[in-house]
Design a protein around this motif. Structure first.
Motif, PDB file in Angstrom:
ATOM      1  N   ILE A   6      36.720  31.176  32.953  1.00  0.00           N
ATOM      2  CA  ILE A   6      37.052  30.798  34.326  1.00  0.00           C
ATOM      3  C   ILE A   6      38.538  30.469  34.409  1.00  0.00           C
ATOM      4  CG2 ILE A   6      36.717  29.036  36.107  1.00  0.00           C
ATOM      5  CD1 ILE A   6      34.415  30.948  35.977  1.00  0.00           C
ATOM      6  N   GLY A   7      39.215  31.040  35.375  1.00  0.00           N
ATOM      7  CA  GLY A   7      40.643  30.810  35.577  1.00  0.00           C
ATOM      8  C   GLY A   7      41.528  31.887  35.007  1.00  0.00           C
ATOM      9  N   SER A   8      40.970  32.768  34.150  1.00  0.00           N
ATOM     10  CA  SER A   8      41.795  33.769  33.462  1.00  0.00           C
ATOM     11  C   SER A   8      41.862  35.109  34.168  1.00  0.00           C
ATOM     12  CB  SER A   8      41.248  33.994  32.043  1.00  0.00           C
ATOM     13  OG  SER A   8      41.376  32.828  31.260  1.00  0.00           O
ATOM     14  N   TRP A   9      41.059  35.298  35.188  1.00  0.00           N
ATOM     15  CA  TRP A   9      40.912  36.634  35.757  1.00  0.00           C
ATOM     16  C   TRP A   9      41.879  36.871  36.909  1.00  0.00           C
ATOM     17  CZ3 TRP A   9      37.829  40.250  33.487  1.00  0.00           C
ATOM     18  CH2 TRP A   9      37.013  39.786  32.451  1.00  0.00           C
ATOM     19  N   ARG A  10      42.460  38.087  36.913  1.00  0.00           N
ATOM     20  CA  ARG A  10      43.428  38.469  37.926  1.00  0.00           C
ATOM     21  C   ARG A  10      43.055  39.838  38.510  1.00  0.00           C
ATOM     22  NH1 ARG A  10      44.042  33.995  36.840  1.00  0.00           N
ATOM     23  NH2 ARG A  10      45.905  32.876  36.116  1.00  0.00           N
ATOM     24  N   ALA A  11      43.447  40.068  39.739  1.00  0.00           N
ATOM     25  CA  ALA A  11      43.179  41.348  40.400  1.00  0.00           C
ATOM     26  C   ALA A  11      44.448  42.186  40.444  1.00  0.00           C
ATOM     27  CB  ALA A  11      42.665  41.118  41.820  1.00  0.00           C
ATOM     28  N   ALA A  12      44.290  43.468  40.198  1.00  0.00           N
ATOM     29  CA  ALA A  12      45.382  44.443  40.291  1.00  0.00           C
ATOM     30  C   ALA A  12      44.826  45.711  40.922  1.00  0.00           C
ATOM     31  CB  ALA A  12      45.957  44.739  38.904  1.00  0.00           C
ATOM     32  N   PRO A  13      45.669  46.538  41.490  1.00  0.00           N
ATOM     33  CA  PRO A  13      45.156  47.791  42.053  1.00  0.00           C
ATOM     34  C   PRO A  13      44.448  48.635  41.004  1.00  0.00           C
ATOM     35  CG  PRO A  13      47.399  47.372  42.798  1.00  0.00           C
ATOM     36  CD  PRO A  13      47.117  46.362  41.736  1.00  0.00           C
ATOM     37  N   VAL A  14      43.441  49.379  41.424  1.00  0.00           N
ATOM     38  CA  VAL A  14      42.769  50.310  40.528  1.00  0.00           C
ATOM     39  C   VAL A  14      43.793  51.339  40.049  1.00  0.00           C
ATOM     40  CG1 VAL A  14      40.968  52.067  40.348  1.00  0.00           C
ATOM     41  CG2 VAL A  14      40.561  50.014  41.675  1.00  0.00           C
TER      42      VAL A  14
ATOM     43  N   ASN B 264      34.768  42.687  26.732  1.00  0.00           N
ATOM     44  CA  ASN B 264      35.280  43.517  27.825  1.00  0.00           C
ATOM     45  C   ASN B 264      36.491  42.810  28.402  1.00  0.00           C
ATOM     46  OD1 ASN B 264      32.093  44.690  29.168  1.00  0.00           O
ATOM     47  ND2 ASN B 264      33.434  45.660  27.667  1.00  0.00           N
ATOM     48  N   ALA B 265      37.613  43.510  28.496  1.00  0.00           N
ATOM     49  CA  ALA B 265      38.851  42.887  28.958  1.00  0.00           C
ATOM     50  C   ALA B 265      39.070  43.028  30.449  1.00  0.00           C
ATOM     51  CB  ALA B 265      40.041  43.491  28.219  1.00  0.00           C
ATOM     52  N   ALA B 266      38.272  43.859  31.117  1.00  0.00           N
ATOM     53  CA  ALA B 266      38.484  44.093  32.539  1.00  0.00           C
ATOM     54  C   ALA B 266      37.191  44.600  33.161  1.00  0.00           C
ATOM     55  CB  ALA B 266      39.613  45.101  32.761  1.00  0.00           C
ATOM     56  N   ARG B 267      37.175  44.586  34.458  1.00  0.00           N
ATOM     57  CA  ARG B 267      36.040  45.097  35.224  1.00  0.00           C
ATOM     58  C   ARG B 267      36.592  45.886  36.412  1.00  0.00           C
ATOM     59  NH1 ARG B 267      31.778  41.471  38.832  1.00  0.00           N
ATOM     60  NH2 ARG B 267      30.160  43.062  39.092  1.00  0.00           N
ATOM     61  N   ILE B 268      36.049  47.072  36.649  1.00  0.00           N
ATOM     62  CA  ILE B 268      36.363  47.788  37.894  1.00  0.00           C
ATOM     63  C   ILE B 268      35.469  47.157  38.935  1.00  0.00           C
ATOM     64  CG2 ILE B 268      36.604  50.019  39.027  1.00  0.00           C
ATOM     65  CD1 ILE B 268      38.305  49.729  36.524  1.00  0.00           C
ATOM     66  N   SER B 269      36.019  46.232  39.691  1.00  0.00           N
ATOM     67  CA  SER B 269      35.205  45.323  40.499  1.00  0.00           C
ATOM     68  C   SER B 269      35.315  45.593  41.987  1.00  0.00           C
ATOM     69  CB  SER B 269      35.632  43.877  40.223  1.00  0.00           C
ATOM     70  OG  SER B 269      34.941  42.967  41.061  1.00  0.00           O
ATOM     71  N   PRO B 270      34.205  45.486  42.729  1.00  0.00           N
ATOM     72  CA  PRO B 270      34.286  45.472  44.184  1.00  0.00           C
ATOM     73  C   PRO B 270      34.796  44.122  44.655  1.00  0.00           C
ATOM     74  CG  PRO B 270      32.032  45.083  43.503  1.00  0.00           C
ATOM     75  CD  PRO B 270      32.818  45.352  42.242  1.00  0.00           C
TER      76      PRO B 270
ATOM     77  N   LEU C  18      41.100  46.523  39.914  1.00  0.00           N
ATOM     78  CA  LEU C  18      41.007  46.259  38.485  1.00  0.00           C
ATOM     79  C   LEU C  18      41.064  44.744  38.306  1.00  0.00           C
ATOM     80  CD1 LEU C  18      41.006  47.367  35.544  1.00  0.00           C
ATOM     81  CD2 LEU C  18      43.497  47.175  35.618  1.00  0.00           C
ATOM     82  N   TYR C  19      39.960  44.167  37.877  1.00  0.00           N
ATOM     83  CA  TYR C  19      39.863  42.725  37.699  1.00  0.00           C
ATOM     84  C   TYR C  19      39.905  42.462  36.196  1.00  0.00           C
ATOM     85  CZ  TYR C  19      38.474  38.094  39.423  1.00  0.00           C
ATOM     86  OH  TYR C  19      38.452  36.771  39.785  1.00  0.00           O
ATOM     87  N   TYR C  20      40.996  41.891  35.721  1.00  0.00           N
ATOM     88  CA  TYR C  20      41.240  41.851  34.275  1.00  0.00           C
ATOM     89  C   TYR C  20      41.429  40.430  33.768  1.00  0.00           C
ATOM     90  CZ  TYR C  20      46.208  41.201  35.396  1.00  0.00           C
ATOM     91  OH  TYR C  20      47.399  40.709  35.865  1.00  0.00           O
ATOM     92  N   ASN C  21      41.103  40.240  32.492  1.00  0.00           N
ATOM     93  CA  ASN C  21      41.256  38.962  31.810  1.00  0.00           C
ATOM     94  C   ASN C  21      42.711  38.849  31.345  1.00  0.00           C
ATOM     95  OD1 ASN C  21      41.290  36.865  29.874  1.00  0.00           O
ATOM     96  ND2 ASN C  21      39.115  37.161  29.413  1.00  0.00           N
ATOM     97  N   SER C  22      43.485  38.056  32.042  1.00  0.00           N
ATOM     98  CA  SER C  22      44.922  37.981  31.758  1.00  0.00           C
ATOM     99  C   SER C  22      45.192  37.413  30.365  1.00  0.00           C
ATOM    100  CB  SER C  22      45.625  37.123  32.812  1.00  0.00           C
ATOM    101  OG  SER C  22      45.097  35.805  32.833  1.00  0.00           O
ATOM    102  N   ALA C  23      44.318  36.544  29.876  1.00  0.00           N
ATOM    103  CA  ALA C  23      44.523  35.981  28.539  1.00  0.00           C
ATOM    104  C   ALA C  23      44.377  37.050  27.467  1.00  0.00           C
ATOM    105  CB  ALA C  23      43.526  34.852  28.297  1.00  0.00           C
ATOM    106  N   VAL C  24      43.377  37.940  27.619  1.00  0.00           N
ATOM    107  CA  VAL C  24      43.181  39.028  26.657  1.00  0.00           C
ATOM    108  C   VAL C  24      44.344  40.009  26.723  1.00  0.00           C
ATOM    109  CG1 VAL C  24      41.720  40.987  26.027  1.00  0.00           C
ATOM    110  CG2 VAL C  24      40.676  38.799  26.650  1.00  0.00           C
TER     111      VAL C  24
END
Length: 463
Positions: free
Chosen positions: A309-317, A288-294, A176-182
């Protein structure tokens, strides 16, 4: 047949947009034609396999010559390194077209018993289609202990029984690749389960009716199938031979379809085409606040957005139940030795080095290629896991993606993916348009694939 050809061309068009968006490093879901060959099409800036290649220059006189068909960015650099360190083997890289274009040429060359390469890049999902036609060399006598250095899911995808039909290279585990600011602005906690994800979607959309938690492109088969894998609803079972399981209408598959259709109905997810300008704009604007990303997604994504740029973070699906760790894989390639080569030993040595050596992977995972490893010594290394990207600020997304790679459930792709992914385009188009639901499309697709598989001589079960 004309419908399959039309849909195949649509997939090629989608691939070209993908390749441009990701700098050419992304892997694709384009297929070889189920009913014949096609025109020669290559990715922008690619070198045609019929007009030359790279990597073979400067080889020692008398070296065993190998032809390698591949298209991914950075492969030429790895080939050059191999030739420098293996003076008795000379590999020439030729781009016979990306993915489906290569598969068409390879299939045609195999039928003609002429013009086949010694080694070919083949994606995981397409490998069984060449296995079942006995077009690949079993690498078991040549690769030795390579298994111990490969992620379980990658190794499972290249083996059938006691045979190994390719050397795994990269993977695309989901996160789960999400926009931490949002998320911070709307006080949304990072969801650990799919029920929490749905609740987060409700919260976000209530606070901003123009915002959606993520994008779900129903017309793009590969990410949907990857998410089904993660959800425990992968619809295919296959273990070789003529028995094949197809199940898009079971309890798990229906639950998956109902979940995403519910979010679509509430406009809490968008349905823009993957890798389209609309998708990038939604991600960059906060729509879109997140992306299910490879795992390879952030590299391409940071070249397509500017404001966040700089706001995105990765978390487990998110998981179905808290504490679970199921993963899904989107993308990835192998190197297969093609039947008919006069140099199987040398070709296998090259394939093993390419996908499973400490010399190759610094190149393949570097800035040019950007591949995400299935090679455990790199996947588990602190240096790799601590890498940063501008899009993710000072965070370390590889730690999340590396864990996801270890959590992947091994699956076996069926040898009907050519037809399946081609047909998918038209069958699921109505979901994106709002003229049909995802459960309805699953039912239709079940009937289509069962009929197709039976017509090809398979005994079909529901898995």
């Amino acid at each position: 047949m004309s419908e399959y050809s039309t849909n195949r061309d649509r997939f090629r068009s989608r691939y070209r947009r993908w390749a441009v968006a990701t700098g050419g490093a992304a892997l694709t879901t384009v297929l070889l034609a189920a009913c014949g060959s096609s025109s020669d099409t290559t990715t922008p800036g690619a070198t045609s396999g019929t007009s030359g290649g790279s990597g073979g220059a400067g080889c020692r006189s008398g070296a065993t010559s190998l032809t390698f068909w591949g298209w991914s960015a950075g492969y030429d650099l790895a080939v050059k390194k191999f030739n420098q360190t293996h003076p008795d083997i000379c590999v020439k890289l030729e781009n016979a077209g990306a993915a489906g274009d290569e598969y068409v040429k390879l299939s045609d060359a195999l039928k003609a018993h002429s013009g086949t390469p010694d080694v070919a890049q083949i994606e995981y999902f397409e490998l069984p289609s060449f296995e079942i036609t006995k077009s690949l060399v079993d690498l078991t006598p040549y690769v030795g202990v390579a298994k111990q250095n490969e992620a379980k899911a990658a190794w499972s995808a290249v083996t059938q029984g006691s045979a190994q039909y390719a050397m795994p290279v990269d993977l695309g585990p989901l996160a789960l690749y999400y926009n931490s600011a949002v998320f911070t602005r709307h006080k949304i906690a990072v969801p650990a389960t799919w029920s929490q994800f749905a609740a987060a979607a409700d919260t976000l959309h209530a606070a901003d009716p123009k915002a959606a938690i993520t994008n779900f492109d129903p017309v793009d088969a590969q990410p949907v199938l990857a998410m089904m894998q993660q959800y425990g609803a992968f619809p295919f079972t296959y273990s070789g031979g003529d028995r094949l399981g197809i199940n898009f209408t079971g309890a798990a598959q229906t639950a998956f379809a109902d979940f995403w259709q519910g979010l679509i109905d509430k406009k809490e997810v968008t349905t823009a085409a993957d890798f389209s300008p609309a998708q990038w704009a939604n991600l960059d604007s906060g729509a879109n606040a997140a992306r299910i990303s490879p795992a390879w997604g952030p590299v391409g994504m940071q070249g397509s957005i500017k404001k966040t740029i700089g706001s995105w973070r990765a978390a487990p699906v998110p998981q179905q139940q808290a504490g679970q760790s199921a993963g899904g894989n989107w993308g990835g390639s192998t190197l297969a030795v093609v039947k008919g080569t006069e140099h199987a030993k040398e070709a296998a040595e090259f394939a093993k080095w390419f996908g499973g050596s400490a010399d190759a992977w610094p190149i393949l995972s570097g800035d040019v290629a950007g591949a995400f490893p299935g090679y455990l010594p790199l996947l588990n290394s602190p240096a790799f896991q601590s890498r940063t990207l501008p899009i993710s600020g000072t965070s370390q997304p590889n730690k999340v993606f590396a864990k996801a790679a270890q959590d992947l459930r091994p699956i076996q792709w069926p040898p009907i993916m050519t037809a399946a992914l081609t047909q998918w385009t038209s069958t699921f188009a109505g979901v994106a348009k709002g003229t049909e639901t995802l459960p309805e499309a699953f039912k239709t697709f079940q009937q289509q694939m069962v009929s197709y598989a039976k017509a090809q001589g398979f005994t079909v079960t529901k898995g």
